[in-house]
Write an enzyme that holds these catalytic residues in place. Structure first.
Site, PDB file in Angstrom:
ATOM      1  N   HIS A  80       8.456   6.480   9.437  1.00 45.57           N
ATOM      2  CA  HIS A  80       9.228   6.663   8.199  1.00 45.57           C
ATOM      3  C   HIS A  80      10.682   6.943   8.569  1.00 45.57           C
ATOM      4  CE1 HIS A  80       6.043   7.288   4.879  1.00 45.57           C
ATOM      5  NE2 HIS A  80       5.486   6.647   5.876  1.00 45.57           N
ATOM      6  N   CYS A  89      11.391   8.423  -0.436  1.00 49.96           N
ATOM      7  CA  CYS A  89      10.829   9.581   0.231  1.00 49.96           C
ATOM      8  C   CYS A  89      10.924  10.775  -0.686  1.00 49.96           C
ATOM      9  CB  CYS A  89      11.567   9.846   1.538  1.00 49.96           C
ATOM     10  SG  CYS A  89      10.953  11.324   2.298  1.00 49.96           S
ATOM     11  N   ASN A 112       9.067   4.344   4.249  1.00 49.51           N
ATOM     12  CA  ASN A 112       8.809   3.582   5.473  1.00 49.51           C
ATOM     13  C   ASN A 112      10.104   2.973   5.980  1.00 49.51           C
ATOM     14  OD1 ASN A 112       6.050   2.761   3.660  1.00 49.51           O
ATOM     15  ND2 ASN A 112       5.782   3.524   5.721  1.00 49.51           N
ATOM     16  N   HIS A 115       3.495   3.795  12.941  1.00 50.31           N
ATOM     17  CA  HIS A 115       3.822   3.768  11.519  1.00 50.31           C
ATOM     18  C   HIS A 115       4.926   4.810  11.322  1.00 50.31           C
ATOM     19  CE1 HIS A 115       2.717   3.663   7.132  1.00 50.31           C
ATOM     20  NE2 HIS A 115       3.217   4.882   7.183  1.00 50.31           N
ATOM     21  N   ARG A 158       0.836  -1.208   0.000  1.00 51.97           N
ATOM     22  CA  ARG A 158       0.000   0.000   0.000  1.00 51.97           C
ATOM     23  C   ARG A 158       0.871   1.258   0.000  1.00 51.97           C
ATOM     24  NH1 ARG A 158      -0.536   4.569   2.731  1.00 51.97           N
ATOM     25  NH2 ARG A 158      -0.120   3.442   4.655  1.00 51.97           N
ATOM     26  N   ASP A 159       1.619   1.476   1.075  1.00 50.36           N
ATOM     27  CA  ASP A 159       2.375   2.728   1.208  1.00 50.36           C
ATOM     28  C   ASP A 159       3.498   2.807   0.168  1.00 50.36           C
ATOM     29  OD1 ASP A 159       2.987   5.173   2.270  1.00 50.36           O
ATOM     30  OD2 ASP A 159       3.375   4.463   4.292  1.00 50.36           O
TER      31      ASP A 159
HETATM   32 ZN    ZN Z   1       3.497   6.064   5.482  1.00 46.52          ZN
END
Ligand code: ZN
Length: 307
Positions: free
Chosen positions: A211, A242, A251, A209, A12-13
């Site tokens: 990063h 990123c 992440n 969550h 997903r991310d």
């Molecule tokens: Zn994220």
């Protein structure tokens, strides 16, 4: 021995942050390879309109495939009631509604105020409550930009607490904290986790969550562990990168996270060799221009390291 749950969010991310569109078979092969490595929670996609995120247009099919893997918690992100209906139809086990603590960020990204999102979350909770008990997914309010926002800068802790309370009142089972922008530091992680737990209860906040935008991802995990956090989101190969920091993973990297935790004597249930194999599956499915990150896969395991 403490058991830590790793929630893989790469499908997903990671995928929503790159331009390439992975075919359904490649996504399923990736999910299956992580499952084979021992991963037991995977956020497989997001139920957003396909015109906004064509990368995730087949999320329903990925959910249906992932549900065939016994013992796997199949998680998805949904921005609204329509997405929640699709998630329920596909059979997702866990639904996260992302809520940006920064209202500027929220308005710009999904054109919604906090009041509107809390109302939408309440509608989703009612939809879930109307289902037979064995078909009810769990509902998480995902507080994004909780540690700072690229548009507003610092985000006051009071505002995070207030929103967490509203989301719990709206019917969420738990809230999670997301450092979407990579602004968090370990001291801030500890103090915000304590404050949120003080407000909504010990068991209503289990997950972070994080990063790795500024290289503090694993340091922030340690801070989370110190205050009792037991679930961490991460992405295989740090997929997605990123946009604010070229060369930095998005992440935190699943391989590095699992290595750190297992080396510390904590249990993730995940075999690193299996993750390296999954990384190969992903590498082959991606164009060479999409970078993968992580130190452990490149350095290999230390001599004598056993799992
Ligand atoms: Zn994220």
């Amino acid at each position: 021995m403490t058991q830590i749950l790793i929630s893989e969010v790469g499908p997903r991310d990671g995928l929503q942050s790159i331009r390439s569109i992975l075919p359904l078979e490649a996504k399923c092969a990736w999910v299956a390879a992580e499952y084979a490595a021992g991963v037991r929670e995977i956020e497989v996609g997001s139920f957003v309109p396909a015109k906004l995120l064509p990368q995730l247009a087949d999320t329903g099919d990925v959910v249906r495939f992932a549900r065939t893997l016994p013992g796997l918690t199949v998680a998805v992100l949904v921005p609204n009631l329509e997405g929640a209906q699709a998630a329920v139809e596909a059979g997702a086990h866990k639904i996260t509604v992302p809520v940006s603590v920064s209202e500027t960020h929220s308005l710009r990204n999904i054109r919604r105020t906090h009041e509107q999102i809390v109302a939408e979350t309440h509608a989703i909770a009612e939809l879930i409550a109307s289902l037979p008990e064995d078909r009810r997914p769990s509902l998480e309010g995902g507080l994004s930009t909780a540690f700072g926002c690229t548009l507003e800068g610092a985000v006051p802790a009071d505002r995070v607490v207030a929103l967490a309370e509203q989301l719990m009142r709206a019917g969420c089972d738990e809230v999670g904290l997301a450092d979407t922008t990579g602004y968090a530091n370990p001291t801030q992680i500890k103090s915000l986790v304590r404050r949120i737990r003080g407000a909504v209860g010990e068991h209503a906040l289990n997950g972070l969550h994080l990063h790795n935008t500024r290289g503090l991802g694993l340091a922030n995990v340690l801070a989370g562990l110190d205050v009792g956090i037991s679930t961490f989101d991460s992405s295989l190969g740090g997929l997605g990168g990123c946009p604010f920091a070229p060369g930095a993973s998005g992440n935190i990297v699943t391989e590095d996270l699992v290595f750190m935790l297992e080396a510390m004597g904590l249990k993730t249930g995940i075999k690193l060799e299996g993750l390296f194999a999954a990384r190969e599956v992903l590498r082959k499915a991606l164009p060479a221009t999409d970078e993968l990150y992580g130190f452990t896969p490149l350095a290999g395991l230390p001599l004598g390291f056993r799992q």
